[in-house]
Design a protein around this motif. Structure first.
Motif, PDB file in Angstrom:
ATOM      1  N   PHE A  73     -10.294   4.198   4.025  1.00  0.00           N
ATOM      2  CA  PHE A  73     -10.120   5.914   3.166  1.00  0.00           C
ATOM      3  C   PHE A  73     -10.071   5.542   2.261  1.00  0.00           C
ATOM      4  O   PHE A  73     -10.766   6.368   0.794  1.00  0.00           O
ATOM      5  CB  PHE A  73      -9.358   6.775   3.973  1.00  0.00           C
ATOM      6  CG  PHE A  73      -9.984   6.812   5.618  1.00  0.00           C
ATOM      7  CD1 PHE A  73     -10.539   8.128   5.620  1.00  0.00           C
ATOM      8  CD2 PHE A  73      -8.652   6.383   6.305  1.00  0.00           C
ATOM      9  CE1 PHE A  73     -10.923   8.512   6.620  1.00  0.00           C
ATOM     10  CE2 PHE A  73      -9.249   6.812   7.756  1.00  0.00           C
ATOM     11  CZ  PHE A  73     -10.540   7.675   7.768  1.00  0.00           C
ATOM     12  N   SER A  74      -9.255   4.585   1.252  1.00  0.00           N
ATOM     13  CA  SER A  74      -9.172   4.096  -0.043  1.00  0.00           C
ATOM     14  C   SER A  74     -10.650   3.987  -1.016  1.00  0.00           C
ATOM     15  O   SER A  74     -10.707   4.945  -2.061  1.00  0.00           O
ATOM     16  CB  SER A  74      -8.144   3.141  -0.403  1.00  0.00           C
ATOM     17  OG  SER A  74      -7.160   3.883   0.262  1.00  0.00           O
ATOM     18  N   THR A  92      -2.003   4.629   7.264  1.00  0.00           N
ATOM     19  CA  THR A  92      -0.103   3.780   7.434  1.00  0.00           C
ATOM     20  C   THR A  92       0.673   3.427   8.482  1.00  0.00           C
ATOM     21  O   THR A  92       0.683   2.491   8.681  1.00  0.00           O
ATOM     22  CB  THR A  92      -0.134   3.434   5.930  1.00  0.00           C
ATOM     23  OG1 THR A  92       0.344   4.446   5.480  1.00  0.00           O
ATOM     24  CG2 THR A  92      -1.181   3.783   5.014  1.00  0.00           C
ATOM     25  N   THR A 107       0.881  -0.998  -0.073  1.00  0.00           N
ATOM     26  CA  THR A 107      -0.286   0.095  -0.210  1.00  0.00           C
ATOM     27  C   THR A 107       0.768   1.630   0.079  1.00  0.00           C
ATOM     28  O   THR A 107       0.430   1.762  -0.983  1.00  0.00           O
ATOM     29  CB  THR A 107      -0.455  -0.042   1.005  1.00  0.00           C
ATOM     30  OG1 THR A 107      -1.811  -1.085   1.168  1.00  0.00           O
ATOM     31  CG2 THR A 107      -1.944   1.537   1.347  1.00  0.00           C
ATOM     32  N   SER A 144      -7.184   1.110   8.131  1.00  0.00           N
ATOM     33  CA  SER A 144      -7.697   1.959   8.093  1.00  0.00           C
ATOM     34  C   SER A 144      -7.831   2.564   6.411  1.00  0.00           C
ATOM     35  O   SER A 144      -8.182   3.919   5.730  1.00  0.00           O
ATOM     36  CB  SER A 144      -7.404   3.683   9.073  1.00  0.00           C
ATOM     37  OG  SER A 144      -7.966   3.196   9.913  1.00  0.00           O
ATOM     38  N   PRO A 145      -6.523   2.643   6.071  1.00  0.00           N
ATOM     39  CA  PRO A 145      -6.541   3.620   4.666  1.00  0.00           C
ATOM     40  C   PRO A 145      -6.905   2.769   3.770  1.00  0.00           C
ATOM     41  O   PRO A 145      -7.192   3.026   2.349  1.00  0.00           O
ATOM     42  CB  PRO A 145      -4.562   2.283   4.384  1.00  0.00           C
ATOM     43  CG  PRO A 145      -3.829   2.426   5.534  1.00  0.00           C
ATOM     44  CD  PRO A 145      -5.647   1.912   6.538  1.00  0.00           C
ATOM     45  N   THR A 156      -8.499  -2.803  -2.221  1.00  0.00           N
ATOM     46  CA  THR A 156      -8.694  -1.705  -2.627  1.00  0.00           C
ATOM     47  C   THR A 156      -8.523  -0.834  -3.635  1.00  0.00           C
ATOM     48  O   THR A 156      -7.145  -1.270  -5.014  1.00  0.00           O
ATOM     49  CB  THR A 156      -8.797  -0.583  -1.310  1.00  0.00           C
ATOM     50  OG1 THR A 156      -7.090   0.162  -1.679  1.00  0.00           O
ATOM     51  CG2 THR A 156      -8.774  -0.786  -0.282  1.00  0.00           C
ATOM     52  N   ALA A 183      -5.618   8.497   3.429  1.00  0.00           N
ATOM     53  CA  ALA A 183      -5.186   7.167   3.029  1.00  0.00           C
ATOM     54  C   ALA A 183      -3.877   6.823   3.257  1.00  0.00           C
ATOM     55  O   ALA A 183      -3.826   5.531   3.604  1.00  0.00           O
ATOM     56  CB  ALA A 183      -6.108   6.778   1.698  1.00  0.00           C
ATOM     57  N   ASN A 184      -3.234   7.651   3.362  1.00  0.00           N
ATOM     58  CA  ASN A 184      -2.044   7.620   3.428  1.00  0.00           C
ATOM     59  C   ASN A 184      -1.114   7.644   4.724  1.00  0.00           C
ATOM     60  O   ASN A 184      -0.398   7.255   5.034  1.00  0.00           O
ATOM     61  CB  ASN A 184      -1.225   8.453   2.212  1.00  0.00           C
ATOM     62  CG  ASN A 184       0.622   7.810   1.908  1.00  0.00           C
ATOM     63  OD1 ASN A 184       1.340   7.803   3.325  1.00  0.00           O
ATOM     64  ND2 ASN A 184       0.741   8.571   0.665  1.00  0.00           N
TER      65      ASN A 184
END
Length: 459
Positions: A349-350, A374, A275, A345-346, A433, A370-371
């Motif tokens: 949000f992705s 991580t 990711t 979480s990523p 994702t 998203a970033n």
């Protein structure tokens, strides 16, 4: 908890152990900057227009081409160039993990940092020769950077008290998160004003200066440091007394292969780097295609997620140590909690980026979240090997990183192949994702010299 974990505390900040964490933070910033600066400069380095077409253009255009050389590299070649540095990192991981328990970490990290910086200075010349040489340079640079990123973990076996492992490691590892923000923020301006080769020269020179500071200030063991206070030295040694009393033995390879926690850490590293690599590598391309901004705005928007990632990483380290020192959760629960937050979480949000990003601002918000999330893994699986086997931490970190690096390599290469298909609608995979692009545009559709005139204004 055991009394060994609660010796009389000394000051934290302004101490040598925190100074070491900050210095490692900047070392990680520079090697990560040297690694990812190509991701934005590639937008300026490639173009559909053949350089020979410049024969009938103005003198100003010819001078601009000298400042910003342009190469005809297809998207799949660009994907190979992006991923080549990971091949070098992958090849060196296990040898460095083993040797870091034998030789001086100060010398290994300092020498590798210097080599990576020199190779960064050589990248523009290598690009002029051809794509093969730049791939070779990136592989060699990956080997140097893999030495820095792997060997440094062995330092914390002697410098990190158990109750401070989270914050110390998060301070140094957050450098990998901060670097893309710095690179993407300033590289656009450097490309526009000085030309893309200056990006490599600046970060290469910065690494050489930092290397000198490293050799002057760093020592492998707090017992040998001439400037550390007696109180801090006694605090570190007494905190690690039980761990230090057991000398390093031969590597229990069979037990490692059968260890389910070790496999769990390795798979976590794979998911994290898959990711993270996609986001770091292709965020400028995604923003270029989706939001239609010039290269300076691209750098700012591409770098913003990594500033928040650095902040989240520092918070994860502080919170994990806080939970442990106050006995709010046990160490197993803490590592599971932050690993879950860093991986789930990523994804959330992705998916929001895919289905709920209807305008410019929502796209930037979801891409940032998203970033950034991580980096919660810094308080979870990414340092878990230090909890389960501190004597072999350097080697275990190398082994788990090898599996994780497969994610980084395959992510860059596969995404480059997907982009090379040039379909009207493509899905850039993020594991479970996806990042959606309305129209896949070759990376080299525009360069620094025509960015303003050839791009549409941002919504």
């Amino acid at each position: 908890m055991d009394n060994q974990l609660h010796p009389k505390k000394v000051r934290g900040f302004c101490s040598f152990r925190y100074g070491l964490a900050v210095l490692l933070h900047f070392c990680n910033v520079v090697i990560a900057a040297q690694r990812v600066c190509l991701n934005l400069t590639m937008v300026a380095m490639v173009n559909r227009t053949d350089p020979q077409d410049l024969t009938n253009t103005s003198a100003k255009t010819e001078m601009d081409y000298v400042k910003n050389p342009v190469y005809n590299w297809s998207p799949d070649i660009q994907g190979i160039i992006f991923s080549s540095i990971f091949y070098g990192i992958l090849a060196i991981q296990i040898p460095v993990g083993y040797l870091s328990g034998i030789y001086s970490i100060k010398k290994m990290v300092g020498s590798a940092l210097f080599l990576s910086s020199v190779l960064s200075l050589f990248i523009p010349r290598a690009a002029q020769v051809g794509k093969t040489l730049i791939i070779v340079c990136r592989v060699a640079q990956g080997m140097a950077q893999g030495t820095v990123s792997t060997a440094q973990h062995e330092m914390w076996i002697k410098w990190a008290p158990p109750l401070e492992r989270g914050r110390l490691t998060s301070i140094c590892l957050s450098g990998f998160m901060l670097a893309p923000f710095i690179v993407l923020l300033v590289s656009g301006f450097i490309c526009d004003l000085l030309g893309w080769p200056m990006v490599f020269y600046i970060f290469g020179a910065y690494g050489c200066v930092l290397c000198l500071i490293w050799f002057v200030l760093v020592y492998d063991d707090p017992k040998d440091h001439p400037c550390i206070s007696v109180n801090e030295k006694e605090y570190i040694i007494s905190s690690l007394a039980q761990q230090a009393s057991s000398s390093r033995q031969s590597l229990p390879i069979k037990a490692m292969l059968k260890s389910l926690p070790l496999w769990a850490i390795s798979l976590n590293g794979f998911a994290f780097l898959w990711t993270n690599t996609l986001l770091v590598t292709y965020t400028p391309t995604f923003i270029n295609t989706k939001l239609h901004v010039d290269i300076k705005q691209n750098g700012l928007l591409s770098g913003l997620p990594y500033l928040f990632a650095c902040i989240c990483g520092l918070l994860a380290g502080q919170m994990s140590d806080y939970f442990l020192s106050r006995n709010i959760f046990n160490i197993l629960t803490i590592r599971k909690l932050f690993t879950t937050l860093g991986l789930i979480s990523p994804v959330i949000f992705s998916m929001c980026l895919l289905y709920l990003s209807f305008n410019f601002y929502s796209t930037v918000i979801f891409l940032t979240l998203a970033n950034a999330t991580t980096s919660f893994c810094l308080g979870g699986g990414l340092i878990n090997a230090l909890d389960i086997a501190p004597r072999y931490y350097g080697f275990l970190k190398a082994v788990t990183s090898v599996i994780g690096m497969i994610g980084g390599i395959s992510c860059s290469t596969v995404t480059g192949l997907i982009l090379s298909q040039g379909k009207a609608k493509d899905m850039i995979s993020l594991g479970p994702t996806f990042l959606y692009t309305e129209r896949v545009t070759p990376l080299g559709e525009w360069s620094c010299r025509n960015a303003t005139s050839s791009r549409k204004k941002a919504p």
